[in-house]
Design an enzyme around this catalytic site. Structure first.
Site, PDB file in Angstrom:
ATOM      1  N   LYS A 184       0.826  -1.215   0.000  1.00 51.88           N
ATOM      2  CA  LYS A 184       0.000   0.000   0.000  1.00 51.88           C
ATOM      3  C   LYS A 184       0.862   1.268   0.000  1.00 51.88           C
ATOM      4  CE  LYS A 184      -4.069  -1.982  -0.034  1.00 51.88           C
ATOM      5  NZ  LYS A 184      -3.766  -3.396  -0.337  1.00 51.88           N
TER       6      LYS A 184
HETATM    7  C1  PLP Z   1      -9.871  -2.535  -1.556  1.00 51.84           C
HETATM    8  C2  PLP Z   1      -9.242  -3.285  -0.418  1.00 51.84           C
HETATM    9  N1  PLP Z   1      -9.902  -3.370   0.736  1.00 51.84           N
HETATM   10  C3  PLP Z   1      -9.387  -4.005   1.805  1.00 51.84           C
HETATM   11  C4  PLP Z   1      -8.162  -4.619   1.730  1.00 51.84           C
HETATM   12  C5  PLP Z   1      -7.641  -5.367   2.919  1.00 51.84           C
HETATM   13  O1  PLP Z   1      -6.522  -4.769   3.464  1.00 51.84           O
HETATM   14  P1  PLP Z   1      -5.665  -5.521   4.600  1.00 51.84           P
HETATM   15  O2  PLP Z   1      -4.770  -6.484   3.909  1.00 51.84           O
HETATM   16  O3  PLP Z   1      -4.930  -4.424   5.295  1.00 51.84           O
HETATM   17  O4  PLP Z   1      -6.649  -6.193   5.495  1.00 51.84           O
HETATM   18  C6  PLP Z   1      -7.423  -4.562   0.556  1.00 51.84           C
HETATM   19  C7  PLP Z   1      -6.105  -5.209   0.471  1.00 51.84           C
HETATM   20  O5  PLP Z   1      -5.483  -5.360  -0.514  1.00 51.84           O
HETATM   21  C8  PLP Z   1      -7.987  -3.880  -0.553  1.00 51.84           C
HETATM   22  O6  PLP Z   1      -7.325  -3.813  -1.721  1.00 51.84           O
END
Ligand code: PLP
Length: 394
Positions: A184
């Site tokens: 990210k």
């Molecule tokens: C649009 C979106 N929402 C939520 C997430 C989940 O993030 P995390 O891995 O921090 O839980 C991601 C992860 O790639 C994502 O791309």
């Protein structure tokens, strides 16, 4: 791996991050503590909201958000099909049903018109996702939410920093969830943040992220805390440790510089590729939005090419360039097909975007020469495989 391989992503970790983590290691306080609290305050200031609650993922932040607004078994939550697994699975965690909505024609974000069609008496919330870092149409989603007396939650996993009508994402809707996953825009390896202006939601999320224990449960091992605690609900284990918060604080200081470089890279891709008829550039949003450029998603105009997206991925890989695909729409996955009966053709705009899309590398440490090599490889692919004769894409 080839020496000159351009990976899809490379995190920007400097001496600041290394020193910050080392300091925490040397402090002997590794888990949630003062550094996490500092990170929460700084993050809240950064986005311009009242409360920030640090957690171990965006998935946890989304889960806690839905729990805090009161989503229960039998409820329905509107979710874009064009998103990552996390956005919809958290609805299922609470026994509710994710109702998948199509994307806007020509874009990746949720179509408010399709979402409005899917409202039923059971609908309790809608989750807007800022795909790739392009803020979704929050005004239309707010209107939809108000018209139907439902909650609006934002999945801002891609949107640090992005803004909508002059306000930073994270300061606008009832609750917003951010991700610090390894790829990210700022990272703690794994991690997330929930932001809100509502004290009740913030308190509920703080308690539920650490086993439903009341008060500042983490303080019980400090000299200011007490051994006594009370469990007020069956909570989760989703707190962020100081080790990761230290990384997050160092990354947050660089978020604007990182974003500036991402924008430069997006501009370079536009300059090189926007004139190629066989390619469709990513949506940039209107004058009301600032894009974070987490992802640069190109779409092929398949009817103008003799081969498709998968071939481009393969050829770039052979040329030492890593890419990815964001995302396979949720309704095409076996779970959503088998459990909820979705079929190919149900959400056509999302399916069309998915079939033709490829995410190119974009990250602050990429050099102009690397961007040039990626753009050149894409141009070469188009020239070799276009239906037009003679040479195209010139
Ligand atoms: C649009 C979106 N929402 C939520 C997430 C989940 O993030 P995390 O891995 O921090 O839980 C991601 C992860 O790639 C994502 O791309």
């Amino acid at each position: 791996m080839q020496d000159n391989f351009i990976p899809f992503h490379r995190p920007s970790i400097g001496q600041e991050e290394i020193s910050a983590v080392q300091q925490v290691l040397e402090s002997h306080w590794l888990t949630t503590g003062p550094v996490t609290q500092q990170f929460e305050r700084e993050f809240a200031d950064f986005v311009g909201c009242k409360y920030a609650v640090a957690v171990n993922s965006c998935t946890a932040a989304l889960h806690l958000a839905l729990e805090a607004i009161g989503i229960r078994a039998g409820d329905e939550v509107l979710v874009p099909t064009y998103t990552f697994a996390a956005t919809a699975e958290v609805v299922v965690y609470l026994g509710a049903t994710p109702v998948l909505c199509d994307s806007v024609a020509g874009g990746f974000n949720i179509d408010p018109v399709d979402a409005a069609r899917k409202v039923t008496p059971r609908t309790r919330a809608i989750i807007g996702v800022h795909m790739a870092g392009e803020p979704c149409n929050l005004q239309a989603l707010r209107d939809l939410a108000d018209r139907n007396s439902i909650h609006l939650i934002e999945d801002a996993a891609h949107a640090i920093p992005a803004s909508y009508c002059g306000r930073r994402i994270g300061s606008i809707s009832e609750v917003t969830a951010f991700s610090f996953y390894a790829t990210k825009t700022i990272t703690t390896g794994e991690g997330g943040m929930l932001t809100t202006n509502d004290e009740v939601y913030a308190k509920r999320a703080s308690v539920m992220r650490l086993h439903g224990i009341s008060g500042d449960a983490w303080k019980r091992y400090t000299n200011q805390g007490s051994w006594y605690y009370e469990i007020v609900d069956a909570g989760f284990k989703a707190n962020m440790p100081d080790l990761l918060a230290a990384l997050g604080r160092a990354q947050l200081k660089k978020a604007e510089t990182f974003c500036k470089r991402r924008r430069e890279i997006a501009d370079l891709y536009f300059r090189r590729l926007a004139g190629v008829d066989e390619l469709e550039m990513p949506p940039v949003g209107d004058a009301n939005v600032e894009h974070s450029w987490h992802l640069f998603i190109l779409r092929l105009r398949s009817e103008m090419l003799t081969v498709g997206r998968n071939q481009l991925i393969q050829e770039l890989k052979e040329g030492g360039i890593g890419t990815s695909v964001h995302f396979i729409p949720l309704h095409l996955h076996p779970y959503y097909r088998d459990r909820y009966g979705y079929r190919p053709g149900d959400l056509p705009n999302a399916e069309d975007a998915f079939a033709r899309c490829i995410s190119l590398p974009i990250y602050p440490d990429m050099t102009d020469a690397e961007v040039d090599r990626v753009a050149g490889a894409v141009e070469h692919f188009v020239q070799k495989n276009c239906r037009r004769v003679p040479a195209c894409a010139s």
